[in-house]
Design a protein around this motif. Structure first.
Motif, PDB file in Angstrom:
ATOM      1  N   ALA A 242     -67.323 -42.369 -57.955  1.00 17.22           N
ATOM      2  CA  ALA A 242     -66.358 -43.258 -58.607  1.00 17.22           C
ATOM      3  C   ALA A 242     -65.741 -42.588 -59.822  1.00 17.22           C
ATOM      4  O   ALA A 242     -66.329 -41.693 -60.437  1.00 17.22           O
ATOM      5  CB  ALA A 242     -67.035 -44.558 -59.023  1.00 17.22           C
ATOM      6  N   THR A 243     -64.544 -43.033 -60.165  1.00 12.99           N
ATOM      7  CA  THR A 243     -63.885 -42.582 -61.384  1.00 12.99           C
ATOM      8  C   THR A 243     -62.972 -43.698 -61.868  1.00 12.99           C
ATOM      9  O   THR A 243     -62.944 -44.790 -61.303  1.00 12.99           O
ATOM     10  CB  THR A 243     -63.089 -41.282 -61.147  1.00 12.99           C
ATOM     11  OG1 THR A 243     -62.679 -40.743 -62.420  1.00 12.99           O
ATOM     12  CG2 THR A 243     -61.850 -41.528 -60.297  1.00 12.99           C
ATOM     13  N   GLY A 244     -62.227 -43.412 -62.918  1.00 11.18           N
ATOM     14  CA  GLY A 244     -61.285 -44.390 -63.443  1.00 11.18           C
ATOM     15  C   GLY A 244     -61.680 -44.900 -64.812  1.00 11.18           C
ATOM     16  O   GLY A 244     -62.841 -44.789 -65.232  1.00 11.18           O
ATOM     17  N   PRO A 245     -60.733 -45.486 -65.530  1.00 10.37           N
ATOM     18  CA  PRO A 245     -60.988 -45.964 -66.894  1.00 10.37           C
ATOM     19  C   PRO A 245     -61.987 -47.110 -66.980  1.00 10.37           C
ATOM     20  O   PRO A 245     -62.478 -47.415 -68.065  1.00 10.37           O
ATOM     21  CB  PRO A 245     -59.594 -46.406 -67.372  1.00 10.37           C
ATOM     22  CG  PRO A 245     -58.815 -46.657 -66.122  1.00 10.37           C
ATOM     23  CD  PRO A 245     -59.327 -45.678 -65.125  1.00 10.37           C
ATOM     24  N   ASN A 246     -62.295 -47.750 -65.840  1.00 12.94           N
ATOM     25  CA  ASN A 246     -63.268 -48.844 -65.845  1.00 12.94           C
ATOM     26  C   ASN A 246     -64.553 -48.503 -65.087  1.00 12.94           C
ATOM     27  O   ASN A 246     -65.403 -49.377 -64.881  1.00 12.94           O
ATOM     28  CB  ASN A 246     -62.639 -50.104 -65.248  1.00 12.94           C
ATOM     29  CG  ASN A 246     -61.671 -50.776 -66.204  1.00 12.94           C
ATOM     30  OD1 ASN A 246     -62.068 -51.506 -67.102  1.00 12.94           O
ATOM     31  ND2 ASN A 246     -60.387 -50.509 -66.020  1.00 12.94           N
TER      32      ASN A 246
END
Length: 277
Positions: A242-246
């Protein structure tokens, strides 16, 4: 195209008794339905005696000056990612966006094929089309465009052991795909990040477990206030990345590095896999 902030600013301006004019192309940033734009109080015209505010999805003047300041020539190949809900004047953008994704995936299958040349680009992706126009209006070159979700998933695919479940917990959307070793998209799901954060980590883990087992469908996700779900073929995966700002709010393995550049890495990987660079 698309932007709550500019729409709210225009509405406030009209409520104060001022006039707002917009060209037909610019008016689509407020709604795909031009009649709804007129109902907002916006006058659709190609000419007006008013202060001009230029809107575009790609600010080429900014990038040109930036590259010039560091003595880097403007490239001949451009790749850009935008969040595109598709042109849908009469149907929910939430539903229409995923319909378009499914249509393309069932035809093209592979993650890198979600990067379109100007000729390949489905015209329903009007924000992608406008991004291409923003660049071509400034200078000639080969332009390739994709949705931000697929750019980031491609970035994850380029650093992951496949097959895997790849997840991007974005500011607006959470998009996840089962991608095999050949980069074929075997399944795709998209939800709203704020909805998932409210429901909590346990709910999200259960949702993705059901997704991997093929126990949820498009209707399930729509009723859950998400965008949709597509399951082509169930396969065993090696890991979940997973990745992303959240992503920090959910307990999944994250690759090292700045999550905000995975889209850039993804577009480079897509271009490379298509032998365009």
């Amino acid at each position: 195209m698309g932007g709550g902030a500019i729409t709210h600013a225009v509405l406030r301006h009209v409520e104060r008794g001022f006039k707002v004019f917009a060209t037909l192309r610019s008016a689509l940033t407020f709604s795909d339905n031009i009649e709804k734009v007129r109902e907002m109080g916006v006058v659709i015209t190609e000419h007006a005696n008013a202060k001009k505010i230029k809107t575009a999805d790609v600010d080429m003047e900014f990038f040109s000056k930036l590259l010039e300041s560091i003595e880097v020539p403007m490239p001949r190949i451009f790749a850009v990612a935008v969040q595109d809900h598709g042109f849908s004047p009469n149907e929910s953008n939430r539903i229409f966006r995923f319909k378009l994704f499914r249509k393309v995936i069932e035809k093209e299958k592979f993650l890198e094929r979600m990067l379109f040349s100007e000729k390949e680009l489905p015209k329903e992706f009007n924000r992608m089309c406008d991004a291409v126009s923003s660049i071509k209006d400034f200078r000639e070159g080969d332009v390739f465009v994709t949705d931000t979700s697929f750019a980031i998933l491609s970035g994850l695919a380029s650093v992951s052991k496949l097959p895997a479940l790849l997840i991007n917990f974005g500011n607006s959307h959470t998009t996840a795909a089962v991608v095999d070793k050949d980069w074929e998209i075997r399944a795709l799901i998209e939800h709203h990040t704020n909805v998932l954060r409210r429901k909590g980590k346990d709910y999200v883990k259960d949702l993705f477990s059901k997704f991997l087992r093929g126990e949820i469908d498009n209707e399930y996700v729509l009723n859950d206030m998400g965008h949709g779900c597509y399951v082509g073929e169930l396969i065993e995966i090696k890991n979940v990345i997973a990745t992303g700002p959240n992503a920090e709010f959910f307990d999944y393995e994250e690759p090292k590095g700045d999550p905000m550049i995975f889209g850039n890495l993804g577009m480079l990987a897509m271009l490379s896999r298509r032998e365009l660079i």
